[in-house]
Design an enzyme around this catalytic site. Structure first.
Site, short mmCIF file in Angstrom:
data_model
loop_
_atom_site.label_atom_id
_atom_site.label_comp_id
_atom_site.label_asym_id
_atom_site.label_seq_id
_atom_site.Cartn_x
_atom_site.Cartn_y
_atom_site.Cartn_z
N ASP A 17 -10.11 4.23 10.88
CA ASP A 17 -9.52 3.11 11.43
C ASP A 17 -10.01 2.92 12.97
O ASP A 17 -9.14 2.57 13.63
CB ASP A 17 -8.14 3.14 11.33
CG ASP A 17 -7.79 2.85 9.92
OD1 ASP A 17 -7.76 1.75 9.22
OD2 ASP A 17 -7.12 3.73 9.06
N HIS A 51 -8.58 -6.12 4.56
CA HIS A 51 -8.48 -5.47 5.65
C HIS A 51 -9.68 -5.08 6.58
O HIS A 51 -10.50 -4.11 5.94
CB HIS A 51 -7.51 -4.03 5.50
CG HIS A 51 -6.16 -4.08 5.45
ND1 HIS A 51 -5.30 -3.14 5.34
CD2 HIS A 51 -5.24 -5.64 5.55
CE1 HIS A 51 -3.71 -3.64 5.27
NE2 HIS A 51 -3.87 -5.18 5.46
N ASP A 108 -11.91 7.19 6.54
CA ASP A 108 -11.17 6.01 6.92
C ASP A 108 -10.47 6.13 8.23
O ASP A 108 -9.28 5.93 8.24
CB ASP A 108 -10.12 5.84 5.79
CG ASP A 108 -9.17 4.74 5.88
OD1 ASP A 108 -9.57 3.65 6.45
OD2 ASP A 108 -7.95 4.68 5.44
N LYS A 118 -7.03 2.72 -2.57
CA LYS A 118 -7.44 3.70 -1.53
C LYS A 118 -8.29 4.66 -2.34
O LYS A 118 -7.79 5.18 -3.40
CB LYS A 118 -6.59 4.12 -0.62
CG LYS A 118 -7.01 4.96 0.53
CD LYS A 118 -5.88 5.11 1.68
CE LYS A 118 -6.27 5.98 2.59
NZ LYS A 118 -5.37 5.96 3.92
N GLU A 142 -3.18 -2.95 -2.25
CA GLU A 142 -4.13 -2.34 -1.45
C GLU A 142 -4.84 -0.98 -2.06
O GLU A 142 -3.74 -0.12 -2.35
CB GLU A 142 -3.95 -2.32 -0.02
CG GLU A 142 -4.88 -1.83 0.99
CD GLU A 142 -4.70 -1.18 2.37
OE1 GLU A 142 -3.32 -1.49 2.64
OE2 GLU A 142 -5.55 -1.12 3.11
N TRP A 201 0.83 -1.13 0.20
CA TRP A 201 0.06 -0.11 -0.15
C TRP A 201 0.98 1.29 0.05
O TRP A 201 1.79 1.30 0.66
CB TRP A 201 -0.83 -0.10 1.27
CG TRP A 201 -1.66 1.35 1.36
CD1 TRP A 201 -2.75 1.86 0.46
CD2 TRP A 201 -1.34 2.39 2.39
NE1 TRP A 201 -3.14 3.16 0.88
CE2 TRP A 201 -2.27 3.47 1.95
CE3 TRP A 201 -0.42 2.57 3.09
CZ2 TRP A 201 -1.99 4.56 2.43
CZ3 TRP A 201 -0.24 3.92 3.88
CH2 TRP A 201 -1.03 4.91 3.53
N ASP A 212 -7.38 -4.16 10.66
CA ASP A 212 -6.34 -2.84 10.41
C ASP A 212 -7.00 -1.79 10.81
O ASP A 212 -7.97 -1.28 10.44
CB ASP A 212 -6.46 -2.66 8.81
CG ASP A 212 -5.36 -1.37 8.34
OD1 ASP A 212 -4.67 -1.01 9.33
OD2 ASP A 212 -5.29 -1.03 7.37
N ASP A 250 -9.59 -2.93 1.84
CA ASP A 250 -9.81 -2.31 3.09
C ASP A 250 -11.16 -1.53 3.03
O ASP A 250 -11.39 -0.83 2.46
CB ASP A 250 -8.56 -1.21 3.33
CG ASP A 250 -8.62 -0.77 4.68
OD1 ASP A 250 -9.58 -0.33 5.13
OD2 ASP A 250 -7.43 -0.78 5.31
N HIS A 268 -11.46 1.86 2.74
CA HIS A 268 -10.85 2.77 1.41
C HIS A 268 -12.07 3.01 0.35
O HIS A 268 -11.49 3.07 -0.72
CB HIS A 268 -9.83 1.89 1.10
CG HIS A 268 -8.80 2.02 1.79
ND1 HIS A 268 -7.36 1.54 1.68
CD2 HIS A 268 -8.42 2.53 3.21
CE1 HIS A 268 -6.68 1.72 2.67
NE2 HIS A 268 -7.33 2.27 3.68
C1 RNT Z 1 -3.85 2.98 5.11
C2 RNT Z 1 -4.05 1.38 4.77
C3 RNT Z 1 -2.64 0.38 5.44
C4 RNT Z 1 -2.43 0.79 6.73
C5 RNT Z 1 -1.45 0.03 7.33
C6 RNT Z 1 -0.54 0.57 8.60
O1 RNT Z 1 -4.99 3.39 4.64
O2 RNT Z 1 -5.10 0.93 5.26
O3 RNT Z 1 -3.27 -0.82 5.13
O4 RNT Z 1 -3.31 1.10 7.44
O5 RNT Z 1 -0.45 -0.41 6.55
ZN ZN Z 2 -5.47 -1.16 5.13
#
Ligand code: RNT
Ligand code: ZN
Length: 412
Positions: free
Chosen positions: A292, A282, A290, A224, A222, A181, A322, A255, A258
């Site tokens: 998290d 993820h 996003d 985004k 990955e 990523w 994640d 993810d 994303h």
């Molecule tokens: C970032 C991505 C990625 C990170 C990690 C730390 O938006 O989700 O996966 O969260 O690599």
């Molecule tokens: Zn991620």
């Protein structure tokens, strides 16, 4: 009659065998992200977190050394049922006293302590090159930078990470999922959207020129949609990544933070499964962006789990967590998220999927809705408790976490 026995009978009425369900759940492996333990700081340079991702909060007791992070992860493993894998970022390299190896030169030796840690716990390792929090990120760009030196540095990093991943797979005996990523993008409307993507493509091609065993290392990409400070344009967009992955036969990683807020990964899984042998996830929780947040037992997590289970894809989906929350006890955050993923999988395994699919084909959406709603208040919690008991994991993890906070975290 015990609560579990009663639950077992209730589910049996829908043709669901809770014994088989528990056995199945035991085998699902979740890749545990190490970066929840220290707010994504890592050990290699301790630079400020960059790349448009953010942790907020200042809860005391975060891990600042490899020993602390490992101890915290052990606590997490103890409080989490099921199979687990260790998910490392390259920034978690461990150096000897006075040693420093930059990211373009790291080798598996810089991860030997992690390898030992994983082997002792009979765990596989997944790996991530770290394309952020480093001085060679120039103007927010890495593999797509117009500066050849910047690109070269990060290409070398990617190559080293494939070599390390291969070694992890060989040494642990479990395949290694290596996820790429990059944070590259622009804050405002770019004048050229093509060239950065073309450079990213060429850089990836170079990284992937490293020979590796495709049965041992699964390389993922990955995508985004945007990041903080990178609001207008992201080089590794969904279309870029999906096409790149397909052209190279590597693995897509989605993810669920994303995408645009009304887009859901649960709806994407079936399409991705039709065109890819394996897919990676993820699992996170975005709150308005996003962000998290820690994964909870919410509708979308359940829906993602249902898609994996009812498409019979438990062995085709690499599931990783994640999220990073620095505002609450980090161990509890870790365990709550991991348990929520598992609980969602359990919930999914306890659905009368064949019955519901048949009703859909008969266009009986009245029954689909009514039965799906009934399933929500079935005693999934009693099956969950039985699963914990069989896995020798305590039910009340909060008490354990508080004790650990008192005995260990508060003394840091
Ligand atoms: C970032 C991505 C990625 C990170 C990690 C730390 O938006 O989700 O996966 O969260 O690599
Ligand atoms: Zn991620």
């Amino acid at each position: 009659m015990s609560r579990y026995t009663e639950a077992k009978e209730m589910y049996a009425k829908y043709g669901i065998d809770t014994e088989k369900v528990i056995e199945k759940l035991k085998d699902v492996s979740i890749s545990v992200h190490c970066w929840q333990g220290d707010d994504v700081v890592g050990f290699d340079s301790k630079q400020e977190l960059s790349g448009g991702i953010q942790t907020t909060g200042n809860y005391p007791g975060k891990a600042t050394t490899p020993e602390q992070l490992m101890a915290d992860m052990d606590k997490v493993f103890e409080l989490t049922p099921g199979k687990m894998k260790l998910n490392l970022h390259a920034s978690y390299a461990i150096f000897d006293e006075g040693e420093f190896v930059d990211r373009d030169k790291i080798t598996y030796k810089n991860f030997s302590k992690w390898l030992e840690f994983a082997k002792q716990r009979n765990m596989g390792i997944d790996f991530n090159p770290t394309f952020f929090s480093h001085p060679m990120v120039k103007d927010g760009l890495t593999l797509s930078s117009p500066d050849e030196n910047v690109r070269k540095f990060w290409i070398e990093h990617g190559k080293r990470c494939i070599e390390i991943s291969q070694k992890f797979a060989e040494e642990t005996g479990y395949p290694c999922v290596m996820n790429i990523w990059i944070p590259d993008g622009y804050k405002d409307i770019p004048a050229d959207r093509l060239a950065p993507r073309a450079r990213f493509k060429a850089s990836l091609d170079e990284i992937l020129s490293v020979p590796y065993d495709k049965t041992k290392v699964y390389i993922c990409l990955e995508s985004k949609v945007f990041g903080i400070g990178v609001e207008s344009y992201t080089v590794g967009s969904a279309e870029f990544c999906m096409n790149y992955v397909n052209s190279k036969g590597i693995t897509p990683l989605m993810d669920n933070g994303h995408y645009h807020p009304t887009e859901v990964v649960s709806d994407k899984i079936s399409s991705m499964l039709l065109f890819n042998e394996k897919i990676a996830l993820h699992v996170t929780r975005g709150v308005r962006w996003d962000s998290d947040h820690v994964v909870i037992f919410d509708d979308e997590t359940k829906e993602i789990a249902k898609e994996i289970v009812r498409n019979d894809a438990l062995d085709r989906v690499f599931i990783a967590t994640d999220y990073f929350d620095a505002s609450i006890n980090r161990i509890s955050a870790w365990v709550t998220g991991l348990r929520s993923v598992q609980k969602s999988l359990l919930f999914a395994l306890l659905q009368p999927e064949e019955m519901l699919k048949k009703l859909q084909d008969e266009n009986d959406f009245t029954s689909v809705m009514a039965i799906s709603e009934e399933m929500k208040t079935m005693p999934v919690g009693d099956v969950w408790e039985e699963y914990l008991r069989r896995e020798n994991v305590v039910s009340d993890y909060l008490a354990e976490v508080k004790k650990y906070e008192n005995d260990v975290l508060s003394k840091r």
